[in-house]
Motif scaffolding. Structure first.
Motif, PDB file in Angstrom:
ATOM      1  N   LEU A  54       4.373   6.333   6.139  1.00 30.89           N
ATOM      2  CA  LEU A  54       3.896   5.779   4.873  1.00 30.89           C
ATOM      3  C   LEU A  54       3.849   6.828   3.780  1.00 30.89           C
ATOM      4  O   LEU A  54       3.599   8.009   4.038  1.00 30.89           O
ATOM      5  N   LYS A  55       4.033   6.390   2.550  1.00 33.65           N
ATOM      6  CA  LYS A  55       3.881   7.264   1.386  1.00 33.65           C
ATOM      7  C   LYS A  55       2.383   7.485   1.162  1.00 33.65           C
ATOM      8  O   LYS A  55       1.573   6.593   1.409  1.00 33.65           O
ATOM      9  N   ALA A  56       2.030   8.695   0.733  1.00 33.76           N
ATOM     10  CA  ALA A  56       0.628   9.006   0.459  1.00 33.76           C
ATOM     11  C   ALA A  56       0.547  10.023  -0.666  1.00 33.76           C
ATOM     12  O   ALA A  56       1.435  10.864  -0.820  1.00 33.76           O
ATOM     13  N   ASP A  57      -0.504   9.929  -1.446  1.00 30.79           N
ATOM     14  CA  ASP A  57      -0.772  10.934  -2.471  1.00 30.79           C
ATOM     15  C   ASP A  57      -0.894  12.286  -1.756  1.00 30.79           C
ATOM     16  O   ASP A  57      -1.567  12.379  -0.729  1.00 30.79           O
ATOM     17  N   ALA A  61      -3.020  12.870   1.479  1.00 32.36           N
ATOM     18  CA  ALA A  61      -2.282  13.063   2.731  1.00 32.36           C
ATOM     19  C   ALA A  61      -2.852  14.245   3.497  1.00 32.36           C
ATOM     20  O   ALA A  61      -3.061  14.172   4.714  1.00 32.36           O
ATOM     21  N   HIS A  62      -3.124  15.329   2.790  1.00 33.81           N
ATOM     22  CA  HIS A  62      -3.700  16.511   3.438  1.00 33.81           C
ATOM     23  C   HIS A  62      -5.073  16.187   4.021  1.00 33.81           C
ATOM     24  O   HIS A  62      -5.362  16.540   5.168  1.00 33.81           O
ATOM     25  N   ALA A  63      -5.900  15.502   3.255  1.00 28.83           N
ATOM     26  CA  ALA A  63      -7.238  15.138   3.731  1.00 28.83           C
ATOM     27  C   ALA A  63      -7.162  14.208   4.944  1.00 28.83           C
ATOM     28  O   ALA A  63      -7.938  14.353   5.904  1.00 28.83           O
ATOM     29  N   LEU A  64      -6.235  13.272   4.927  1.00 28.57           N
ATOM     30  CA  LEU A  64      -6.069  12.355   6.064  1.00 28.57           C
ATOM     31  C   LEU A  64      -5.650  13.105   7.323  1.00 28.57           C
ATOM     32  O   LEU A  64      -6.149  12.829   8.415  1.00 28.57           O
ATOM     33  N   ARG A  65      -4.739  14.071   7.167  1.00 35.33           N
ATOM     34  CA  ARG A  65      -4.308  14.863   8.323  1.00 35.33           C
ATOM     35  C   ARG A  65      -5.452  15.691   8.886  1.00 35.33           C
ATOM     36  O   ARG A  65      -5.545  15.893  10.092  1.00 35.33           O
ATOM     37  N   GLU A  66      -6.339  16.143   8.004  1.00 33.65           N
ATOM     38  CA  GLU A  66      -7.504  16.911   8.455  1.00 33.65           C
ATOM     39  C   GLU A  66      -8.508  16.019   9.185  1.00 33.65           C
ATOM     40  O   GLU A  66      -9.128  16.430  10.157  1.00 33.65           O
ATOM     41  N   GLN A  67      -8.669  14.796   8.711  1.00 33.20           N
ATOM     42  CA  GLN A  67      -9.674  13.882   9.235  1.00 33.20           C
ATOM     43  C   GLN A  67      -9.251  13.162  10.518  1.00 33.20           C
ATOM     44  O   GLN A  67     -10.062  12.917  11.398  1.00 33.20           O
ATOM     45  N   TYR A  68      -7.964  12.810  10.626  1.00 35.54           N
ATOM     46  CA  TYR A  68      -7.476  12.011  11.755  1.00 35.54           C
ATOM     47  C   TYR A  68      -6.413  12.784  12.530  1.00 35.54           C
ATOM     48  O   TYR A  68      -5.390  13.163  11.965  1.00 35.54           O
ATOM     49  N   ARG A  69      -6.637  12.950  13.817  1.00 35.43           N
ATOM     50  CA  ARG A  69      -5.649  13.684  14.617  1.00 35.43           C
ATOM     51  C   ARG A  69      -4.387  12.861  14.860  1.00 35.43           C
ATOM     52  O   ARG A  69      -3.369  13.398  15.282  1.00 35.43           O
ATOM     53  N   TRP A  82       4.648  12.030   2.386  1.00 41.53           N
ATOM     54  CA  TRP A  82       4.685  11.004   3.424  1.00 41.53           C
ATOM     55  C   TRP A  82       3.843  11.431   4.618  1.00 41.53           C
ATOM     56  O   TRP A  82       3.748  12.629   4.914  1.00 41.53           O
ATOM     57  N   ILE A  83       3.263  10.459   5.297  1.00 44.29           N
ATOM     58  CA  ILE A  83       2.488  10.709   6.512  1.00 44.29           C
ATOM     59  C   ILE A  83       3.033   9.848   7.650  1.00 44.29           C
ATOM     60  O   ILE A  83       3.650   8.808   7.413  1.00 44.29           O
ATOM     61  N   THR A  84       2.789  10.298   8.858  1.00 45.34           N
ATOM     62  CA  THR A  84       3.125   9.532  10.052  1.00 45.34           C
ATOM     63  C   THR A  84       1.825   9.159  10.738  1.00 45.34           C
ATOM     64  O   THR A  84       0.983  10.024  10.994  1.00 45.34           O
ATOM     65  N   LEU A  85       1.678   7.881  11.019  1.00 42.97           N
ATOM     66  CA  LEU A  85       0.482   7.359  11.679  1.00 42.97           C
ATOM     67  C   LEU A  85       0.853   6.913  13.080  1.00 42.97           C
ATOM     68  O   LEU A  85       1.817   6.171  13.264  1.00 42.97           O
ATOM     69  N   GLU A  86       0.088   7.400  14.064  1.00 44.45           N
ATOM     70  CA  GLU A  86       0.258   6.983  15.445  1.00 44.45           C
ATOM     71  C   GLU A  86      -0.980   6.215  15.882  1.00 44.45           C
ATOM     72  O   GLU A  86      -2.056   6.363  15.298  1.00 44.45           O
ATOM     73  N   ALA A  87      -0.837   5.427  16.927  1.00 46.76           N
ATOM     74  CA  ALA A  87      -1.971   4.710  17.489  1.00 46.76           C
ATOM     75  C   ALA A  87      -2.894   5.703  18.193  1.00 46.76           C
ATOM     76  O   ALA A  87      -2.463   6.764  18.627  1.00 46.76           O
ATOM     77  N   VAL A 100      -1.264   1.187   4.451  1.00 52.37           N
ATOM     78  CA  VAL A 100      -0.076   0.416   4.070  1.00 52.37           C
ATOM     79  C   VAL A 100      -0.188  -0.013   2.607  1.00 52.37           C
ATOM     80  O   VAL A 100       0.756   0.138   1.824  1.00 52.37           O
ATOM     81  N   THR A 101      -1.347  -0.529   2.221  1.00 56.71           N
ATOM     82  CA  THR A 101      -1.550  -0.983   0.835  1.00 56.71           C
ATOM     83  C   THR A 101      -1.456   0.187  -0.143  1.00 56.71           C
ATOM     84  O   THR A 101      -0.842   0.070  -1.200  1.00 56.71           O
ATOM     85  N   ASP A 102      -2.032   1.328   0.218  1.00 56.83           N
ATOM     86  CA  ASP A 102      -1.956   2.506  -0.654  1.00 56.83           C
ATOM     87  C   ASP A 102      -0.504   2.962  -0.828  1.00 56.83           C
ATOM     88  O   ASP A 102      -0.096   3.326  -1.936  1.00 56.83           O
ATOM     89  N   SER A 103       0.270   2.952   0.250  1.00 56.78           N
ATOM     90  CA  SER A 103       1.673   3.345   0.174  1.00 56.78           C
ATOM     91  C   SER A 103       2.433   2.408  -0.765  1.00 56.78           C
ATOM     92  O   SER A 103       3.195   2.853  -1.644  1.00 56.78           O
ATOM     93  N   TYR A 104       2.219   1.126  -0.585  1.00 54.24           N
ATOM     94  CA  TYR A 104       2.846   0.106  -1.434  1.00 54.24           C
ATOM     95  C   TYR A 104       2.480   0.342  -2.903  1.00 54.24           C
ATOM     96  O   TYR A 104       3.353   0.350  -3.777  1.00 54.24           O
ATOM     97  N   ARG A 105       1.201   0.548  -3.185  1.00 55.84           N
ATOM     98  CA  ARG A 105       0.754   0.748  -4.566  1.00 55.84           C
ATOM     99  C   ARG A 105       1.372   1.998  -5.186  1.00 55.84           C
ATOM    100  O   ARG A 105       1.726   2.003  -6.370  1.00 55.84           O
ATOM    101  N   LEU A 106       1.497   3.075  -4.417  1.00 57.97           N
ATOM    102  CA  LEU A 106       2.121   4.294  -4.932  1.00 57.97           C
ATOM    103  C   LEU A 106       3.574   4.041  -5.330  1.00 57.97           C
ATOM    104  O   LEU A 106       4.035   4.524  -6.359  1.00 57.97           O
ATOM    105  N   VAL A 107       4.297   3.283  -4.526  1.00 61.53           N
ATOM    106  CA  VAL A 107       5.699   2.988  -4.831  1.00 61.53           C
ATOM    107  C   VAL A 107       5.796   2.043  -6.028  1.00 61.53           C
ATOM    108  O   VAL A 107       6.599   2.266  -6.937  1.00 61.53           O
TER     109      VAL A 107
END
Length: 131
Positions: A54-57, A61-69, A82-87, A100-107
């Motif tokens: 997904l596209k991310a600001d 994106a950096h904060a999300l990578r820090e928060q979620y492994r 861009w970020i990659t999200l795994e289950a 998903v909504t944030d990625s859509y809005r950025l585009v």
């Protein structure tokens, strides 16, 4: 959330977005969601692990990578945007829908005004409050 649920949740959310279209430009192994011809989400498997790209600001994106492994830099994409999200643990339906909504809005925000299917600054703004 497991991998098949991740893909289903992301696809269900993307399909509800105004103007979103599913394509398979790289073969059946890649599901690519676009709005007005611009990619906002890709889904595939990387060595057997379902992922959503997904596209991310960049700052977010950096904060999300820090928060979620289970969030890493975009697979085969610009690592800054861009970020990659795994289950996995901590990845739930609300997080997937929000990303998903944030990625859509950025585009959508980068499209010419006449091509924007919605106002990206207001679309989905009440989504989190309603959850």
């Amino acid at each position: 959330m497991n991998g098949s649920t991740l893909h289903k949740t992301a696809a269900d959310c993307a399909e509800e977005l105004p103007g979103a279209q599913l394509e398979h430009p790289f073969g059946d192994d890649w599901e690519v969601f676009k709005v007005r011809g611009k990619v906002f989400m890709l889904m595939t498997e990387v060595p057997g692990r379902p992922v959503v790209i997904l596209k991310a600001d960049p700052g977010e994106a950096h904060a999300l990578r820090e928060q979620y492994r289970h969030i890493s830099p975009g697979y085969h994409m610009n690592k800054k945007h861009w970020i990659t999200l795994e289950a996995g643990e901590g990845v739930d339906k609300e997080l997937v829908q929000e990303l998903v909504t944030d990625s859509y809005r950025l585009v959508v925000a980068r499209l010419p005004k006449a091509q924007q299917p919605v106002d990206p600054h207001t679309y989905g703004a009440g989504r989190q409050a309603a959850s």
